[in-house]
Design a protein around this motif. Structure first.
Motif, mmCIF file in Angstrom:
data_model
loop_
_atom_site.group_PDB
_atom_site.id
_atom_site.type_symbol
_atom_site.label_atom_id
_atom_site.label_comp_id
_atom_site.label_asym_id
_atom_site.label_seq_id
_atom_site.Cartn_x
_atom_site.Cartn_y
_atom_site.Cartn_z
ATOM 1 N N ASP A 1 0.825 -1.206 0.000
ATOM 2 C CA ASP A 1 0.000 0.000 0.000
ATOM 3 C C ASP A 1 0.865 1.264 0.000
ATOM 4 O O ASP A 1 0.554 2.240 -0.700
ATOM 5 N N ALA A 2 1.953 1.247 0.784
ATOM 6 C CA ALA A 2 2.829 2.425 0.843
ATOM 7 C C ALA A 2 3.489 2.687 -0.509
ATOM 8 O O ALA A 2 3.604 3.844 -0.949
ATOM 9 N N LEU A 3 3.920 1.635 -1.189
ATOM 10 C CA LEU A 3 4.594 1.798 -2.474
ATOM 11 C C LEU A 3 3.610 2.218 -3.565
ATOM 12 O O LEU A 3 3.937 3.048 -4.424
ATOM 13 N N LEU A 4 2.390 1.681 -3.528
ATOM 14 C CA LEU A 4 1.385 2.082 -4.512
ATOM 15 C C LEU A 4 0.935 3.521 -4.307
ATOM 16 O O LEU A 4 0.462 4.172 -5.255
ATOM 17 N N ALA A 5 1.080 4.038 -3.088
ATOM 18 C CA ALA A 5 0.647 5.409 -2.794
ATOM 19 C C ALA A 5 1.673 6.459 -3.210
ATOM 20 O O ALA A 5 1.342 7.657 -3.259
ATOM 21 N N LEU A 6 2.897 6.050 -3.500
ATOM 22 C CA LEU A 6 3.933 7.009 -3.886
ATOM 23 C C LEU A 6 3.664 7.573 -5.277
ATOM 24 O O LEU A 6 3.069 6.911 -6.128
ATOM 25 N N PRO A 7 4.112 8.813 -5.538
ATOM 26 C CA PRO A 7 3.938 9.390 -6.882
ATOM 27 C C PRO A 7 4.603 8.521 -7.950
ATOM 28 O O PRO A 7 5.672 7.945 -7.719
ATOM 29 N N TRP A 8 3.952 8.455 -9.100
ATOM 30 C CA TRP A 8 4.448 7.625 -10.210
ATOM 31 C C TRP A 8 4.037 8.307 -11.508
ATOM 32 O O TRP A 8 2.847 8.464 -11.780
ATOM 33 N N SER A 9 4.997 8.702 -12.287
ATOM 34 C CA SER A 9 4.712 9.482 -13.485
ATOM 35 C C SER A 9 4.555 8.591 -14.712
ATOM 36 O O SER A 9 5.057 7.453 -14.729
ATOM 37 N N PRO A 10 3.902 9.086 -15.762
ATOM 38 C CA PRO A 10 3.855 8.349 -17.027
ATOM 39 C C PRO A 10 5.258 8.070 -17.573
ATOM 40 O O PRO A 10 5.483 7.029 -18.209
ATOM 41 N N GLU A 11 6.182 8.979 -17.310
ATOM 42 C CA GLU A 11 7.563 8.779 -17.768
ATOM 43 C C GLU A 11 8.215 7.597 -17.056
ATOM 44 O O GLU A 11 8.940 6.810 -17.665
ATOM 45 N N ASN A 12 7.932 7.463 -15.751
ATOM 46 C CA ASN A 12 8.434 6.293 -15.014
ATOM 47 C C ASN A 12 7.899 5.006 -15.632
ATOM 48 O O ASN A 12 8.647 4.047 -15.872
ATOM 49 N N GLN A 13 6.599 4.979 -15.887
ATOM 50 C CA GLN A 13 5.982 3.787 -16.436
ATOM 51 C C GLN A 13 6.561 3.456 -17.809
ATOM 52 O O GLN A 13 6.892 2.289 -18.092
ATOM 53 N N ALA A 14 6.706 4.467 -18.649
ATOM 54 C CA ALA A 14 7.227 4.243 -20.001
ATOM 55 C C ALA A 14 8.664 3.728 -19.965
ATOM 56 O O ALA A 14 9.050 2.861 -20.764
ATOM 57 N N GLN A 15 9.469 4.258 -19.028
ATOM 58 C CA GLN A 15 10.858 3.813 -18.916
ATOM 59 C C GLN A 15 10.942 2.333 -18.578
ATOM 60 O O GLN A 15 11.698 1.572 -19.197
ATOM 61 N N PHE A 16 10.138 1.881 -17.608
ATOM 62 C CA PHE A 16 10.199 0.478 -17.209
ATOM 63 C C PHE A 16 9.577 -0.436 -18.262
ATOM 64 O O PHE A 16 10.046 -1.562 -18.463
ATOM 65 N N GLU A 17 8.536 0.028 -18.920
ATOM 66 C CA GLU A 17 7.960 -0.782 -19.994
ATOM 67 C C GLU A 17 8.966 -0.950 -21.138
ATOM 68 O O GLU A 17 9.062 -2.038 -21.731
ATOM 69 N N ALA A 18 9.724 0.118 -21.429
ATOM 70 C CA ALA A 18 10.746 0.028 -22.474
ATOM 71 C C ALA A 18 11.847 -0.947 -22.081
ATOM 72 O O ALA A 18 12.343 -1.724 -22.916
ATOM 73 N N MET A 19 12.251 -0.922 -20.815
ATOM 74 C CA MET A 19 13.276 -1.861 -20.351
ATOM 75 C C MET A 19 12.782 -3.298 -20.461
ATOM 76 O O MET A 19 13.535 -4.200 -20.845
ATOM 77 N N ALA A 20 11.516 -3.517 -20.101
ATOM 78 C CA ALA A 20 10.959 -4.867 -20.189
ATOM 79 C C ALA A 20 10.951 -5.351 -21.636
ATOM 80 O O ALA A 20 11.351 -6.491 -21.930
ATOM 81 N N ALA A 21 10.522 -4.492 -22.549
ATOM 82 C CA ALA A 21 10.486 -4.880 -23.963
ATOM 83 C C ALA A 21 11.889 -5.164 -24.490
ATOM 84 O O ALA A 21 12.111 -6.149 -25.216
ATOM 85 N N ALA A 22 12.840 -4.310 -24.133
ATOM 86 C CA ALA A 22 14.224 -4.509 -24.586
ATOM 87 C C ALA A 22 14.803 -5.809 -24.042
ATOM 88 O O ALA A 22 15.577 -6.493 -24.721
ATOM 89 N N SER A 23 14.410 -6.166 -22.820
ATOM 90 C CA SER A 23 14.944 -7.404 -22.234
ATOM 91 C C SER A 23 14.437 -8.630 -22.992
ATOM 92 O O SER A 23 15.177 -9.601 -23.163
ATOM 93 N N TRP A 24 13.184 -8.585 -23.460
ATOM 94 C CA TRP A 24 12.682 -9.722 -24.232
ATOM 95 C C TRP A 24 13.391 -9.835 -25.580
ATOM 96 O O TRP A 24 13.690 -10.942 -26.040
ATOM 97 N N GLU A 25 13.690 -8.704 -26.192
ATOM 98 C CA GLU A 25 14.439 -8.729 -27.451
ATOM 99 C C GLU A 25 15.845 -9.287 -27.220
ATOM 100 O O GLU A 25 16.371 -10.043 -28.047
ATOM 101 N N ALA A 26 16.455 -8.911 -26.095
ATOM 102 C CA ALA A 26 17.801 -9.413 -25.772
ATOM 103 C C ALA A 26 17.773 -10.920 -25.556
ATOM 104 O O ALA A 26 18.686 -11.642 -25.987
#
Length: 528
Positions: A477-502
Motif C-alpha cells: 500500500d505504501a509503495l502504490l501510494a507514492l507518486p508515479w509518473s507516465p515517464e516512469n511507467q514508459a521507462q520500465f515498460e521500455a526496459m521490459a520490452a528490450a529485455s525480451w528482445e535481448a
C-alpha cells in the motif's frame, strides 16, 4: 612505494590515538585525498517471494510484463519462479541507490496490482509453502545459458531441498576506488570476524512458519499454531536452519589472499563429491538433475556472509574473472529483510554498513587461521540463535568474551570512519547512524528481531504468517501510494520490452547443443 590503502590504515591508526575525531579531521582529509571516500559505490540486490494475500506462495509464472528474468538489468528471479530479485546499479549516493530501489519496487507492485492481488513477502523467512517438489523453479528461456540457470536450480533442490532456497535477503554490494584485491581480502577477514555485530543489530528473522522446519531436526519452540521461534534469536536465516550446508562445512576456505581463496574454490568446483555423484547429472528419463557432481556446481553455490566479486563477461566463469582481473567489489550477504520498511532496508542501515565496511577495510587485519575460522562459524551460529540473550559470550582468540562488550569495542572503533564519511558528505548522518547502532546495542528490545516477536505477540495466537502478511500489505500500500509518473511507467515498460528482445537474440545465437555447452562451461579450463 607503499600502497595507498596501507598508508590510509596507518593514518587512521594514528588518528585513533588522538583525543577526538573532530580535532583530527583535517589530517584525516589529507590522508584520503588520494583515495576519496566520495568514490565509494554501493548497490543492492533484494529478494522477495510473490505471495497471495493469505500468505500462501504464489505459483503463477513471473509476469511477462516485468520483462525477461534472463536479461532485465533490474528485475529478475532468484531460485524460484515465485522469487523476485530486484537489482540496483552502483551508486555514489545512498539516496540515489535507495531511490532506484524504490522505483523498481513501485513498478513491480503496480504490475502485480494490475494483474491480480499478489504482493511481495516482507520477511526473509518464507511464507506458507507447498510441498517441496511443488515449489516452482525459475525459468529463463530456451537458450543454453537460460537452461543452465534452471538446471543449476534443480541441482540445488536435490542437494539442499527447495524450501531452503526460498529464504530471502538483501545483498549489499560495496566498492571503493583504489582498493586492491589484497586489501579487499583484508576487509573480508575483518568483516567475518565482526559480522556478529550486524547480526545482532539488523537480524530480522527470529521466527518462521512451522511449515519451513517440517521434517527437519531443530530446537525451535512453538509460538502459536503456525510459528516456531527462539526467544533471543536474531537471524534464524543465518543460523543452522538457514543457508547452511553440511557438505560445504567440509570446505575450509581461507581469505588470506586471492590465490588461496581461488584454489579452495577451484578444488570444490572440480572434484567429484560422492553424495552428488549418486544423484547423477541426468535422471533415467534423460532430464538434468544438476550441472555437475562436484561439491559446488558453480561458484554462486558457495555460501558465505560476504564474497569477493568481479563483474563477469558473457560466458565467463566468476572464478576466472577474479583470477584474471582481481576483486572489484564485495557482496555483503548476511542482511535480513527489514519487514517494517517497504523496500526492506533504510538509508540509516546503509550508512552504518558503509561505516562498518570502511572500518573493516582500514583496520589491521591479521591472516585468519583454521582455529579462527572455526570460532567465526561458532559465533555466527550462536548470535543467530541466541544473540539477544543477556550475558551471552562469544569466542575470540581461544577466550570467551561478552558479545555486548566486544560489539561495543567494534562500534567505538568505527567512530573515526563515521566522522570521515560525515566530513566527505558535509553532514552528520553517518555519525548519527553509528550512534543509533550504539543505542540499539544497549537496548536489545529495540532490535528488529525483538520488535518482530513483540509484533507477533499481538497477532491472534502469535502467528508468524499473519504478522508477515500484514507487513507485506502495508509495504504494498505504501509503495502504490507514492507518486508515479507516465515517464516512469514508459521507462520500465521500455526496459521490459528490450529485455525480451535481448533474450530472443541470445536464443537465436546458440549454435551448440546444451550438453556440449554444459561440458565446455563446466570444464576446469574455464576456471582460469
Amino acid at each position: 612505494m607503499p600502497q595507498r590503502g596501507a598508508g590510509l590504515r596507518a593514518k587512521f591508526r594514528e588518528l585513533k590515538k588522538q583525543p577526538t575525531a573532530r580535532n583530527s579531521m583535517s589530517s584525516l582529509q589529507d590522508a584520503i585525498r588520494a583515495q576519496p571516500l566520495s568514490g565509494i559505490r554501493r548497490g543492492i540486490e533484494k529478494e522477495g517471494l510473490r505471495v497471495q494475500p493469505s500468505g500462501e506462495l504464489a505459483l503463477t509464472p513471473h509476469s511477462a510484463a516485468l520483462g525477461s528474468a534472463l536479461t532485465h538489468p533490474h528485475i529478475t528471479t532468484d531460485y524460484s519462479e515465485s522469487q523476485i530479485e530486484l537489482v540496483t546499479g552502483a551508486h555514489l549516493a545512498i539516496g540515489d541507490c535507495l531511490g532506484e530501489l524504490t522505483r523498481i519496487h513501485q513498478f513491480v507492485h503496480r504490475t502485480l496490482a494490475a494483474q491480480g492481488n499478489e504482493r511481495v513477502w516482507a520477511s526473509s523467512m518464507p511464507c506458507r509453502l507447498p510441498t517441496d517438489e511443488t515449489i516452482p523453479l525459475a525459468r529463463f528461456g530456451s537458450s543454453n545459458v537460460g537452461r543452465a540457470k534452471s538446471v543449476y536450480r534443480m541441482g540445488l533442490g536435490h542437494r539442499y531441498g527447495r524450501r531452503m532456497q526460498t529464504i530471502c535477503g538483501i545483498h549489499y554490494n560495496w566498492s571503493m576506488p583504489g582498493v586492491t584485491s589484497e586489501q579487499y581480502f583484508a576487509l573480508i577477514r575483518n568483516f567475518r570476524r565482526h559480522a556478529f555485530v550486524l547480526l545482532y543489530l539488523f537480524g530480522a528473522s527470529p521466527a518462521l512458519c512451522s511449515c519451513f522446519a517440517q521434517g527437519r531436526p531443530h530446537a525451535l519452540q512453538p509460538l502459536g499454531p503456525d510459528a516456531l521461534y527462539l526467544p533471543h534469536a536474531t537471524s534464524l536465516r543465518m543460523g543452522r536452519l538457514g543457508y547452511q550446508s553440511d557438505a560445504q562445512a567440509t570446505l575450509a576456505v581461507s581469505y588470506n589472499g586471492l590465490d588461496g581463496y581461488a584454489q579452495s574454490l577451484h578444488q570444490a568446483l572440480t572434484q567429484p563429491y560422492p553424495a552428488y555423484e549418486a544423484v547423477g547429472i541426468r535422471n533415467p528419463g534423460g532430464d538434468y538433475n544438476q550441472l555437475g557432481t562436484s561439491l559446488l556446481q558453480i561458484e554462486n553455490e558457495f555460501y558465505g556472509t560476504i564474497r569477493p566479486k568481479r563483474v563477469i563477461r558473457p560466458g565467463e566463469r566468476p572464478l576466472h574473472a577474479l583470477r584474471e582481473r582481481g576483486v572489484e567489489y564485495v557482496e555483503v550477504r548476511l542482511m535480513d529483510l527489514d519487514p517494517f520498511v517497504p523496500v526492506g532496508i533504510t538509508a540509516e542501515t546503509m550508512r552504518l554498513l558503509d561505516v562498518f565496511l570502511l572500518h573493516c577495510l582500514l583496520s589491521d587485519s591479521p591472516h585468519d587461521t583454521p582455529d579462527e575460522i572455526t570460532e567465526i562459524k561458532h559465533n555466527q551460529h550462536l548470535t543467530a540463535a541466541r544473540g539477544r540473550e543477556p550475558g551471552l559470550w562469544l569466542l575470540r582468540g581461544g577466550r570467551s568474551v561478552p558479545l555486548v562488550e566486544w560489539a561495543a569495542e567494534v562500534l567505538e572503533a568505527c567512530t573515526p570512519y563515521a566522522a570521515a564519511l560525515d566530513a566527505t558528505h558535509e553532514g552528520t548522518a553517518f555519525s548519527a547512524a553509528l550512534a543509533g547502532a550504539r543505542a540499539t546495542l544497549a537496548a536489545p528490545e529495540t532490535t528488529p528481531s525483538a520488535r518482530i516477536l513483540q509484533a507477533m505477540a499481538q497477532q491472534p495466537e502469535g502467528g508468524f504468517v499473519g504478522f508477515a502478511a500484514q507487513c507485506s500489505a502495508r509495504a504494498r500500500d505504501a509503495l502504490l501510494a507514492l507518486p508515479w509518473s507516465p515517464e516512469n511507467q514508459a521507462q520500465f515498460e521500455a526496459m521490459a520490452a528490450a529485455s525480451w528482445e535481448a533474450q530472443k537474440a541470445i536464443e537465436a545465437a546458440d549454435t551448440q547443443s546444451f550438453e556440449d555447452w554444459r561440458l565446455e562451461y563446466m570444464s576446469a579450463q574455464h576456471l582460469g
